[in-house]
Design an enzyme around this catalytic site. Structure first.
Site, short mmCIF file in Angstrom:
data_model
loop_
_atom_site.label_atom_id
_atom_site.label_comp_id
_atom_site.label_asym_id
_atom_site.label_seq_id
_atom_site.Cartn_x
_atom_site.Cartn_y
_atom_site.Cartn_z
N GLU A 8 17.82 52.43 16.13
CA GLU A 8 19.27 52.20 16.18
C GLU A 8 19.65 50.80 15.73
O GLU A 8 20.68 50.60 15.09
CB GLU A 8 19.84 52.38 17.60
N ASP A 84 16.08 57.36 26.25
CA ASP A 84 16.99 57.80 27.30
C ASP A 84 17.89 58.85 26.67
O ASP A 84 17.73 59.19 25.50
CB ASP A 84 17.80 56.63 27.89
N GLU A 86 20.97 58.81 25.77
CA GLU A 86 21.78 58.30 24.66
C GLU A 86 20.92 58.17 23.41
O GLU A 86 21.33 58.53 22.31
CB GLU A 86 22.38 56.95 25.05
N TYR A 297 12.23 48.11 28.21
CA TYR A 297 13.59 48.66 28.07
C TYR A 297 14.43 48.36 29.30
O TYR A 297 13.98 48.52 30.44
CB TYR A 297 13.50 50.17 27.85
N HIS A 344 10.21 56.39 32.87
CA HIS A 344 10.47 55.03 32.40
C HIS A 344 9.74 54.02 33.26
O HIS A 344 9.16 54.34 34.29
CB HIS A 344 11.98 54.74 32.45
#
Length: 699
Positions: A8, A84, A86, A297, A344
């Site tokens: 991204e 995640d 998103e 993250y 995670h």
């Protein structure tokens, strides 16, 4: 032919490229490349099937074209967005936008941007998780339904420019409810008996004439005087001594909510600023060895730690602090958050050799402060407990009992990392039967205080405890409430403006579910169930949509308009028209009934405040947590005849000014400040120097 990796963020792409050879091309989508349209509802509903009408934004058309061109010649395409919901959705949209089946492309994930993690991910690709994609789509469509259908009703009935949302409205109700508690609070007067025995030994009265003495036990000054007069004539001796060792465990490593809370309490950072700094630390820090991701993250509700990271921490603790500071077994922490994604990790440094001292060579001041906080918290979490000895000495007289308290640190344990142990409070050697003499005794008057307003950190903690929102939503929710002026921040406290009370009252009466924390939490659990393949996302949308739309229809008829302008029997001094009382975002005011032809207005004087000699404070300029690029001072939002703009708080000494909101982001191409622009074609950040643009998602 090269392998293509799609991420991204340009910074993330640059860091990953640093680890890979010539066989790999890494490109960034620059956030979400597809979303629901800005200017229409964007959801087609056909027989209880909800079909999102996604569009590639105009700002992303060129990057989509570039990705398509690279994809045509790539030997393999990897989707490498964040792990995640998103990130999963962004990968889904990327694949669709370049004409690929999302489930046919290998998906690689990693919790840290290091060479080891990237290579391990490439060796262990998986398929796109469509359950997570559908959970994200369900959230996006739910938020669009609420925002697009409810907001116009609020504009119609209350005031223009209002918006509602599942999470934002529930959060706003929490703030408003607390303010109502404060306004309705009635203080209680009470007294304490402040006592010292000789040698400056502070003592607490815990019992008098067989009655336990607590905070509100003494509410009458005559009673306080009676107790003091009685005690002045009595003899005191040590009745009992209690001593015990107490172990204190280290706090677990950070997850998103605790990082935001601690950064706010310790560093004074807003959740928004904390997340922007953490994002930069995660995506890549320039060092002498190239770019490296400094932390794992930062959007996580898990306390899991990789075995390799725990082993590295234990080796460092043993080498730097010695075996006494290393527990026999690694400390393991369990997550208490509802719906926590245990796959995670907690937030931790990716390389313990990159100490805060080393990092100080490469990080700017605020980023270093946050990195130090994360580094020390993680290291301390794997160290031995601290041990302190607490001592309570009970001193009796004929009618009373006092308690003297002391504390002594026997072993600092994990506090060694922080170096901030409380000072010992050591009592003198006392034995049962020892006589003590009063040095001073007096009464003090107190009043109970109302509950405190929420700070940004406190609200995050409350939202987390109620299960409202998820790690990625806390900071944007608070930013939305403040940017729309539903809430203002004064002395780090969230204070609702008058319009917030009107909104919540209407929503509470006619749309109770939207502001109900339990309903919002239950919806979050349903989204979790979609991600776990335990619920159908289309059914959840349908179950919400039909009752909600019925309430919208009812509201158009039954909600009483708050826009009624009440004449006050005065003439406008500018045009001679009738003056009326109106309601605005900051409360009621007087305006000309001929608006907009005549724009005369004035505030309504508060007679009660005038009676008490109070003067209303000037509205504090809103800070945006971004340092001035010229002098390092605060940047504040200002209003002029031409609208909103941003300038340095040190004006006129500093003349920095911007028509658009400055951000903490640095341009990935020239490292200059970037500004935020909200235009019809979308929201993006743009470099102030080279004009490089990055599309951002603000759902």
């Amino acid at each position: 032919m090269k392998n293509l990796i799609i991420v991204e963020s340009p910074a993330k792409a640059k860091t990953i490229k640093n680890f890979l050879g010539k066989d790999y091309e890494v490109i960034a989508s620059k956030g979400h490349i597809r979303d629901l349209p800005k200017t229409s509802f964007g959801i087609k509903i056909d027989n209880d099937t909800f079909i999102p009408e996604y569009r590639v934004s105009s700002d992303h058309s060129s990057i989509v074209k570039e990705i398509k061109a690279l994809a045509k010649t790539a030997s393999q395409i990897y989707l490498a967005t964040d792990e995640d919901r998103e990130g999963e959705a962004i990968a889904f949209h990327i694949a669709n936008s370049i004409g690929k089946d999302p489930t046919s492309l290998p998906r690689i994930v990693f919790h840290e941007i290091t060479k080891t993690a990237i290579n391990a991910a490439l060796q262990n690709p998986r398929k796109l998780d469509m359950n997570s994609v559908n959970a994200q789509q369900a959230r996006r469509l739910l938020d669009r339904i609420v925002g697009y259908k409810l907001s116009p009703l609020l504009n119609l009935k209350i005031q223009k420019g209002l918006s509602a949302g599942r999470v934002q409205s529930a959060a706003l109700k929490i703030i408003v409810d607390r303010e109502k508690e404060i306004r309705e609070f009635k203080p209680i007067r009470y007294f304490s008996i402040d006592t010292k025995f000789k040698k400056n030994l502070d003592a607490e009265l815990v019992n008098f004439e067989g009655q336990k003495i607590e905070k509100l036990s003494i509410q009458n000054q005559d009673r306080a005087k009676f107790i003091i007069d009685r005690l002045k004539n009595e003899e005191f001796s040590v009745f009992n001594i209690e001593s015990k060792d107490r172990k204190t465990k280290a706090n677990p490593p950070f997850m998103t909510s605790t990082l935001q809370q601690t950064a706010s309490n310790v560093l004074g950072f807003s959740p928004r600023k904390t997340m922007m700094l953490a994002q930069n630390l995660y995506e890549g820090v320039q060092t002498n060895d190239g770019f490296m991701g400094a932390i794992t993250y930062m959007r996580t509700d898990s306390l899991n730690i990789a075995k390799e990271a725990i082993q590295s921490a234990r080796e460092l603790i043993l080498a730097n602090y010695g075996k006494d500071y290393l527990p026999a077994k690694a400390n393991i922490y369990a997550t208490k958050s509802k719906g926590a994604q245990e796959a995670h990790e907690a937030i931790r440094p990716t390389n313990l050799n990159f100490t805060p001292t080393q990092a100080s060579k490469y990080l700017e001041k605020d980023a270093l402060k946050l990195y130090t906080l994360i580094y020390n918290r993680f290291l301390a979490s794997q160290m031995s407990d601290s041990v302190s000895q607490t001592q309570n000495v009970f001193v009796n007289s004929k009618s009373s009992q006092f308690k003297l308290s002391g504390k002594k640190v026997l072993f600092d344990g994990f506090y060694k990392v922080y170096g901030d142990l409380d000072k010992d409070k050591i009592l003198p050697n006392l034995n049962k039967g020892d006589k003590l003499e009063l040095q001073d005794i007096k009464d003090s008057e107190h009043f109970t205080e109302p509950p405190s307003r929420y700070s940004e950190a406190g609200l995050v903690k409350k939202l987390e405890s109620l299960g409202i929102g998820r790690p990625s939503t806390y900071a944007p929710t608070i930013s939305l409430l403040t940017s729309r002026d539903y809430v203002r921040v004064e002395k780090k406290q969230l204070i609702p403006n008058d319009i917030a009370f009107s909104m919540i009252d209407v929503l509470q009466e006619h749309f109770k579910d939207i502001v109900d924390s339990e309903f919002t939490s239950d919806m979050e659990q349903k989204l979790d169930e979609i991600a776990e393949d335990k619920a159908d996302w289309q059914k959840i949308l349908a179950d919400f949509y039909h009752p909600f739309m019925q309430k919208i229809a009812d509201g158009k008829v039954n909600i009483k308009s708050l826009k009624v302008a009440v004449p006050i029997g005065e003439k406008c001094p500018e045009c001679g028209g009738d003056l009326v009382e109106r309601s605005g975002r900051y409360g009621k005011f007087i305006a000309c009934g001929n608006f907009p032809k005549c724009r005369y207005s004035r505030n309504i004087k508060n007679n009660e405040s005038e009676k008490n000699g109070e003067v209303k404070a000037k509205k504090e300029l809103k800070k945006i947590d971004v340092p001035c690029p010229k002098c390092g001072g605060d940047i504040v939002q200002r209003i002029s005849r031409r609208g909103k703009f941003f300038g340095c708080a040190n004006y006129p000494k500093c003349d920095f000014i911007s028509s658009y909101e400055p951000t903490l982001n640095k341009c990935p191409q020239c490292n200059e400040m970037m500004i935020k622009k909200e235009l019809k074609k979308g929201t993006f950040i743009e470099c102030t120097k080279c004009k490089h643009k990055i599309q951002i998602n603000e759902n």
